[in-house]
Design an enzyme around this catalytic site. Structure first.
Site, mmCIF file in Angstrom:
data_model
loop_
_atom_site.group_PDB
_atom_site.id
_atom_site.type_symbol
_atom_site.label_atom_id
_atom_site.label_comp_id
_atom_site.label_asym_id
_atom_site.label_seq_id
_atom_site.Cartn_x
_atom_site.Cartn_y
_atom_site.Cartn_z
ATOM 1 N N LYS A 71 1.706 150.058 121.990
ATOM 2 C CA LYS A 71 2.857 150.433 121.391
ATOM 3 C C LYS A 71 4.105 151.266 122.447
ATOM 4 O O LYS A 71 3.561 151.900 123.212
ATOM 5 C CB LYS A 71 2.452 151.834 120.439
ATOM 6 C CG LYS A 71 3.622 152.217 119.453
ATOM 7 C CD LYS A 71 2.842 153.132 118.556
ATOM 8 C CE LYS A 71 4.029 153.832 117.542
ATOM 9 N NZ LYS A 71 3.340 154.747 116.530
ATOM 10 N N SER A 146 4.361 153.653 111.566
ATOM 11 C CA SER A 146 5.243 153.312 112.457
ATOM 12 C C SER A 146 4.927 152.239 113.585
ATOM 13 O O SER A 146 5.597 151.747 114.285
ATOM 14 C CB SER A 146 5.775 154.599 113.302
ATOM 15 O OG SER A 146 4.654 155.245 113.968
ATOM 16 N N SER A 170 0.081 156.193 111.077
ATOM 17 C CA SER A 170 0.777 155.176 111.491
ATOM 18 C C SER A 170 0.104 153.886 112.286
ATOM 19 O O SER A 170 0.797 152.920 112.619
ATOM 20 C CB SER A 170 1.893 155.619 112.600
ATOM 21 O OG SER A 170 3.080 155.979 112.082
#
Ligand code: GLN
Length: 466
Positions: A71, A146, A170
């Site tokens: 990420k 997210s 997330s």
């Protein structure tokens, strides 16, 4: 695509790491998901070559040739670190996060940095400054957020596992939407050094995988104390309990399920039924203060975010925009106005408000008290049951632009935020598809630092015949 299976193939010589990495790179190239913000093709192939040499010479490390996507709020030296924000569009970090260092030392191959909601604020990946991520199988649907890019990267077989961060769901929510496993470790189980902070008391780096066993293998490597993170656990993480037999499982009742879609309720009931058939005792549990989970989370998360994001001021990192007048205040205002998107600005303003002197006691202090009640409540719950199961999300993946009202979007985090508030480990397990073919996830929560036990149990479940 699991690492465990591929490792066997690497060892038997039926495939090579270079071959697997090349296939993944091809899939990324031809995909339209927008899951990656940067692909590290040359570096990955070089690392793959080294891994193949190690397999050939019998020097393979624990995660040799594991293909990992990261990420874009986790620091990986040699790649940009953008947090999907204009603010950091060209920022290059000078060090590896501890998780990256540990994975690198264990033989992992980093294939790229994944798209996300800006600064990890969102539940649909729609707040990225660099475009939406598309659901792996349903292009009109969101992948969740997210860590949407990481979830899609795993679901679309462009890597074995992906790292994400989970502040209020997330990792688990996009895992549920995309049909993969998603682990949020106990607070302190994994070092946050090198993770760009959103809400420091809630943030944890987590793992997406195609099996609980792969997630557990990653945890073995990244978990444990880190002198660079004073909030990381001091003691070694406990191993899984030795008996993997039937457990006492807590389930939630109809009151908490009332806002869930029919398909989610059905999948949940079937899952509980399956547990009973497998010999588990399933009891209904009243979870602590569930009516205040969401407000408590959004007060604490925004308060901490407003403070953490103060460092993006045009001086220290990334973007700098000259203001219309001279002086640093003007420059900072111009930089922050141009660099942050709407959702990030909303959170900063809300966080500043709940921390302001007139409202601090009414909001922030009250939320801290609620946090204590929620955490203590969980401790009591785990005196009665070994594990808890509940849906990961109230609905399967929703349409793009379906939740234009931010509060509506925030409410979709109902089942995930309490684990972050209490600090306990939790994971989402894919349990099947609804009538439209959309994946549904069931969440398992466990006592503090029982991460390995929870993963072993989930692994046992996936191997058990339904
Ligand atoms: N969806 C939640 C939020 O918007 C959680 C985000 C996260 O876990 N990073 O804050």
């Amino acid at each position: 695509m699991t690492y465990a299976e591929d490792r066997l193939r690497y060892t038997q010589g039926t495939t090579s790491v270079v071959e697997r990495v090349s296939e993944c790179l091809k899939r990324i190239e031809t995909s339209t998901h927008n899951a990656y913000l940067q692909v590290l093709a040359d570096e990955a192939l070089k690392q793959a070559q080294e891994s193949d040499e190690r397999f050939a010479s019998g020097l393979a490390r624990p995660l040799e040739g594991m293909i990992v996507a990261v990420k874009d709020n986790i620091s990986l030296k040699g790649a940009r670190l953008t947090c999907a924000s204009r603010m950091l569009e060209t920022f290059e970090p000078v060090f590896d996060a501890t998780v990256i260092e540990r994975l690198r030392d264990a033989g992992a191959v980093f294939i790229g940095k994944t798209n996300m909601d800006e600064f990890a604020m969102g539940s649909s990946n729609e707040t990225s400054a660099f475009g939406n991520v598309h659901h792996p199988t349903h292009p009109g649907k969101v992948p969740g957020g997210s860590s949407g890019g990481s979830a899609v990267a795993v679901a679309a077989s462009t890597c074995h596992v992906a790292l994400g961060s989970d502040t209020g769901g997330s990792v688990r929510q996009p895992a549920a939407f995309c049909g993969v496993y998603g682990l949020k470790p106990s607070y302190g189980a994994v070092s946050r050094y090198g993770l760009v902070a959103f809400a420091s008391s809630l943030d944890q780096i987590g793992v997406f995988a195609n099996s609980a066993a792969d997630a557990a293998a990653v945890m073995e490597v990244i978990g444990g104390h880190d002198p660079m993170d004073s909030t990381s656990c001091q003691e070694p993480l406990p191993a899984a309990r030795s008996t993997n037999g039937p457990r006492k499982i807590g389930r939630i009742g109809s009151a908490l399920l009332k806002d869930c879609s029919e398909s989610v309720v059905q999948a949940y009931e079937q899952y509980c039924e399956r547990l009973i058939n497998a010999g588990c005792t399933v009891v209904e549990i009243e979870l602590p203060a569930s009516e205040v989970w969401i407000p408590t989370y959004f007060i604490l998360a925004t308060a901490e975010a407003s403070s953490n994001l103060a460092r993006f001021d045009g001086v220290r990192y990334g973007l700098r925009v000259q203001g219309s007048a001279d002086g640093e205040v003007d420059m900072i205002t111009a930089t922050r106005s141009a660099g942050f998107g709407t959702e990030v600005k909303r959170r900063i303003m809300l966080g500043t408000y709940v921390l302001s002197s007139g409202y601090h006691d009414a909001y922030y202090v009250t939320a801290q008290k609620a946090r204590r009640v929620i955490a203590d409540g969980y401790t009591k719950v785990f005196e009665q049951v070994d594990l808890l199961v509940m849906p990961t999300t109230p609905t399967p993946a929703f349409d793009f632009a379906a939740n234009v009202d931010p509060v509506q979007m925030w409410l979709s985090d109902l089942f995930t935020v309490s684990a972050n508030i209490a600090g306990i480990p939790a994971m989402s397990i894919p349990v099947g598809l609804d009538a439209n073919g959309l994946p549904i996830g069931i969440q398992v929560q466990a006592p503090m630092f029982a991460d390995a036990d929870m993963l072993a149990w989930a692994d046992g479940q996936s191997n058990a015949t339904p």
